[in-house]
Motif scaffolding. Structure first.
Motif, short mmCIF file in Angstrom:
data_model
loop_
_atom_site.label_atom_id
_atom_site.label_comp_id
_atom_site.label_asym_id
_atom_site.label_seq_id
_atom_site.Cartn_x
_atom_site.Cartn_y
_atom_site.Cartn_z
N ALA A 29 41.62 61.86 58.61
CA ALA A 29 40.57 61.54 57.64
C ALA A 29 39.19 61.75 58.25
O ALA A 29 38.29 62.30 57.61
N ARG A 30 39.01 61.32 59.49
CA ARG A 30 37.72 61.48 60.17
C ARG A 30 37.40 62.96 60.35
O ARG A 30 36.28 63.41 60.07
N ASP A 31 38.37 63.74 60.80
CA ASP A 31 38.14 65.17 60.99
C ASP A 31 37.86 65.88 59.68
O ASP A 31 36.99 66.75 59.59
N GLY A 32 38.58 65.49 58.62
CA GLY A 32 38.35 66.09 57.31
C GLY A 32 36.97 65.76 56.77
O GLY A 32 36.29 66.63 56.23
N ALA A 33 36.56 64.51 56.94
CA ALA A 33 35.22 64.11 56.47
C ALA A 33 34.15 64.85 57.25
O ALA A 33 33.14 65.28 56.69
N ARG A 34 34.36 65.01 58.54
CA ARG A 34 33.39 65.72 59.37
C ARG A 34 33.28 67.18 58.92
O ARG A 34 32.18 67.74 58.83
N GLU A 35 34.41 67.81 58.62
CA GLU A 35 34.39 69.21 58.16
C GLU A 35 33.69 69.34 56.82
O GLU A 35 32.92 70.26 56.60
#
Length: 83
Positions: A29-35
Motif C-alpha cells: 500500500a505504501r509503495d502504491g501510494a508513493r507511485e
C-alpha cells in the motif's frame, strides 16, 4: 520445560503468518501510494531552489532600479513644475 501443544503451536504459526501478510500489505500500500503520488506530481513543473533564488534576486534588483527611476522622475517633474 516447554510443552508442545499442537493447538498453541498452530495458533502461533497462524499469528506469524498473519503478521507477515499484514506487513506485506502495508508495504504494498505504501509503495502504491508513493507511485501514484509520483505520477500525479510528475506532470507539474517545479523549479529548483537555485533557479528560484536567481529570479528572486532579479526581481529585487528590478524593484530597486524602479524605485530609483521613480525618484528621478519625481525630481524632474518637480523641477519642470518649478519653472
Amino acid at each position: 520445560m516447554q510443552s508442545e501443544n499442537p493447538i498453541i503451536s498452530d495458533f502461533v504459526k497462524l499469528a506469524n503468518a498473519a503478521a507477515g501478510t499484514f506487513a506485506g500489505m502495508t508495504r504494498e500500500a505504501r509503495d502504491g501510494a508513493r507511485e501514484r503520488l509520483k505520477e500525479s506530481l510528475g506532470g507539474l513543473d517545479f523549479v529548483s531552489r537555485e533557479e528560484f533564488e536567481a529570479v528572486k534576486q532579479m526581481a529585487a534588483t528590478a524593484r530597486e532600479k524602479q524605485d530609483i527611476l521613480e525618484a528621478k522622475l519625481a525630481a524632474l517633474e518637480a523641477k519642470l513644475a518649478g519653472k
